[in-house]
Design an enzyme around this catalytic site. Structure first.
Site: not given
Length: 554
Positions: A355, A409
C-alpha cells in the site's frame, strides 16, 4: 422474552438445580473425553462465598467449560441476542445465564450480578465484552472493576485456550481445551466507584488473566519490536511504534551509522528532520538480542534479504512474529520475500506490508496500508500494533497478490518515468502495460484481482507517481537520460527495487508461460541493450498478433 423476568429469576431463584446438574452430568464427561479437558488451579476458586471469575472469551463454549472449574453453579452474563428464542432463553436462564446489552450502560446487568454475589454465588464475567477468536487477548472494559469495587468480592483470573478451534460451522471437532485459574485478587469495597477507579482496578485484574493465558501458551501482546534496517522506511516505522508506546530496537548495518544515529538522534541520510524518540534504541544490527522481542521487522531491500537472513535467522525466536517490509523479488530466483523468509526462519508467523506508505509522509499524515498474512492470529495482533502507531490497516490473506502488486507499482512507476520524455500518452501506456502484465503473473500464482485494484496496487501506484522523492520514478528518469542501471543505486544513495525486479519478473513470466512484451522490452532498456528512444517508440507501436498466452492492458 422479557429480559426483566430473566433478571428477576437470576436474582431471586438462581439456576434450576435439576436442569443445571443434569446438563453438567452430560457435558463434563464429554469435555474430558472429546476435548481432553485440562483444569489447572481449581483450588484458587473459593468453595463458598461470593466470587467474581474474570476470563477471556474465545467461544460460545467458554461458560460451559469454565463452569466445570467449580463444584457449584456459576452465573454468567450473555449477550441479549441469545435470549431471542423462548426455549433457548429458558434453558440459558435455567443454567445461570442472564442478559447484557453490549455497548450500552446496562444497569440491570450490574444489579443482577450484585444480587447473585450478595447471596454468596459465583459470577463469571468476560471483560473483553465479546468473543476474540484469533490472536492475543482483547482490551477489557471497566465493568469488572466496578463490580469488584462495589461488591468487595474476590476476583479470580481465569484463562481458557483451545475452545476457539473446536467449531467449524455447526460441526464440533475434537481439540485440546485447557483452563487455568490464578490466585484471587481482593480490592477494598467502595460505593459508587468512579469510571476512573473502575478502570484502574480493571487494569490490575486483566494482566493477571493475561498471565494465565500466556502460561497456557497463548499469544502474548506485542510489547518489544526489533527493526533490522535503518533506511527511510525502517526508521519511520521505528518512530511510529515508539510514539505509540512500544519499546523499539533499531538495527543499523554498520557500527558507524549506529553511533551517528545514537548521538544525533536523527537519520539525516534517509529521514532528515525527524527526531528519534528516547524509546528507540539504536545499535548495530549484529548486536541485536532478538530473543526478547515479540516482533521482528526486516526493513531491508529485497536484494539484501539473503544476507540479512543469513546473519539473523538463527537468533529470531520461535515465539516472535516476523514482518517483511521489503518490496520486490529476491535474487537470483525471483522468490517472493515472504516465501524466502518463511523457508529460512522459525518464527511463529510471517506478514508483509503493502500500500501507499511513503516513509516521511507516514509520520506527518499517516497512511493506509495492507497487511497480508496467512496466519489470522498474527495478522490481528500486528494490525492492532500498526493501528496504535497511527496507520489505517486493511488485513488480507492474499500474500502473493500484495507482494506482486508492490512489484507492479515499482516497475510501472519506473516505466512511466522512463517514457515521460515522449509525452504523457506514452508514459501512461508504458505504466499500464507493465502493470497489467505483472497483474496477470499474480493471478497465475493465485493472487486476487481486487488486490491490484485496491491500496496495494492502484493506491500505491498513485502515491509513488505523485511523491517527489520516489526512488523508482527517479530511476526511470535516469534511464531516460541514458544512465546505466548499475549507476542508478549509487547515484540515488539507496536501492530502487524496480531496477532489480524487472529481469526477475521477466523470468517468472516465462516460467508461467506468459507473453509479456512490455516487460521484455523494459528489461532490455534496463540491461542497456536498447536506447531509450527506441524503447519509447515500441511502447505505443501497433501490436502484432502472437501465439500463446499474451497479456494486454485493458
Amino acid at each position: 422474552m422479557d429480559h426483566q423476568s430473566l433478571h428477576n429469576r437470576a436474582r431471586e431463584q438462581g439456576a434450576n438445580p435439576l436442569v443445571y446438574w443434569l446438563v453438567r452430568a452430560i457435558l463434563q464427561p464429554f469435555f474430558h473425553i472429546y476435548f481432553r479437558l485440562s483444569r489447572i488451579g481449581r483450588e484458587h476458586i473459593p468453595a463458598d462465598g461470593p466470587v467474581i471469575v474474570a476470563a477471556n472469551h474465545r467461544s460460545f463454549l467458554d461458560p460451559f467449560v469454565i463452569g466445570t472449574m467449580a463444584q457449584r453453579p456459576m452465573y454468567y452474563v450473555a449477550k441479549k441476542e441469545l435470549f431471542s428464542r423462548p426455549w433457548q432463553s429458558w434453558i440459558l436462564n435455567a443454567l445461570g445465564a442472564f442478559p447484557v446489552d453490549r455497548g450500552a450502560h446496562d444497569g440491570d446487568m450490574i444489579t443482577t450480578a450484585k444480587a447473585i454475589l450478595d447471596r454468596g454465588d459465583i459470577v463469571l464475567i468476560f471483560p473483553e465484552g465479546t468473543r476474540i477468536r484469533p490472536g492475543s487477548l482483547g482490551k477489557p472494559k471497566r465493568g469488572v472493576g466496578r463490580l469488584a469495587l462495589e461488591t468487595g468480592a474476590p476476583v479470580v483470573p481465569v484463562a481458557v485456550i483451545g475452545t476457539e478451534a473446536v467449531r467449524r460451522g455447526w460441526r464440533i471437532r475434537p481439540h485440546k481445551v485447557r483452563i487455568r485459574a490464578g490466585r484471587p485478587l481482593r480490592f477494598p469495597q467502595v460505593e459508587g466507584a468512579s469510571p476512573a477507579l473502575a478502570g484502574a482496578v480493571t487494569d490490575r485484574i486483566w494482566p493477571c488473566v493475561m498471565l494465565q493465558w500466556e502460561w497456557l501458551g497463548g499469544l502474548p501482546p506485542i510489547r518489544r519490536a526489533a527493526i533490522i534496517g535503518a533506511g527511510s522506511w525502517g526508521t519511520s516505522l521505528a518512530v511510529s511504534l515508539a510514539r505509540a508506546g512500544f519499546d523499539v530496537d533499531l538495527g543499523c548495518r554498520t557500527r558507524k551509522q549506529a553511533e551517528a544515529l545514537s548521538v544525533s538522534r536523527e537519520n539525516s541520510a534517509y529521514l532528515p528532520g525527524v527526531e528519534l524518540p528516547e524509546s528507540v534504541h539504536v545499535m548495530r544490527a549484529a548486536e541485536l538480542e532478538l530473543g526478547g522481542h515479540d516482533l521482528v521487522c526486516l526493513a531491508v531491500p529485497a536484494r539484501s534479504l539473503p544476507s540479512a537472513i543469513a546473519a539473523h535467522a538463527e537468533r529470531i525466536p520461535r515465539r516472535a512474529g516476523l514482518l517483511v517490509a521489503s518490496k520486490g523479488l529476491v535474487p537470483p530466483l525471483g522468490t517472493l520475500p515472504s516465501a524466502f523468509v518463511a523457508e529460512r526462519v522459525n518464527a511463529r508467523a510471517v506478514a508483509v506490508l503493502g500500500g501507499p506508505a511513503q516513509a516521511a509522509d507516514v509520520l506527518e499524515h499517516g497512511a493506509s496500508v495492507v497487511l497480508a498474512s496467512v496466519d489470522r492470529s498474527f495478522a490481528r495482533r500486528l494490525a492492532d500494533v500498526l493501528r496504535a502507531a497511527g496507520l489505517d490497516v486493511s488485513p488480507t490473506n492474499d500474500v502473493t497478490g500484495v507482494e506482486l502488486a508492490g512489484c507492479a507499482k515499482s516497475v510501472a512507476v519506473l516505466a512511466a518515468a522512463a517514457a515521460s520524455p515522449s509525452g504523457p500518452n506514452v508514459a501512461g501506456a508504458a505504466a499500464g502495460k507493465v502493470f497489467a502484465e505483472v497483474d496477470a503473473l499474480a493471478r497465475s500464482r493465485g493472487g486476487r484481482p481486487e488486490t491490484f485494484a485496491g491500496l496495494a496496487g492502484a493506491g500505491d501506484l498513485v502515491a509513488s507517481v505523485v511523491a517527489s522523492g520516489s526512488r523508482n520514478r527517479r530511476a526511470g528518469e535516469m534511464l531516460a537520460q541514458g544512465a546505466p542501471a548499475a549507476e542508478i543505486g549509487p547515484a540515488l544513495g539507496q536501492a530502487a527495487e524496480a531496477v532489480d525486479s524487472i529481469p526477475l519478473l521477466v523470468s517468472a513470466a516465462r516460467e508461467a508461460h506468459l507473453q509479456t512484451p512490455a516487460l521484455d522490452s523494459l528489461a532490455l532498456l534496463v540491461e542497456g541493450r536498447i536506447e531509450p528512444e527506441y524503447w519509447t517508440a515500441t511502447v505505443t507501436a501497433p501490436a502484432r498478433p502472437a501465439p500463446g498466452r499474451s497479456v494486454r492492458a485493458a
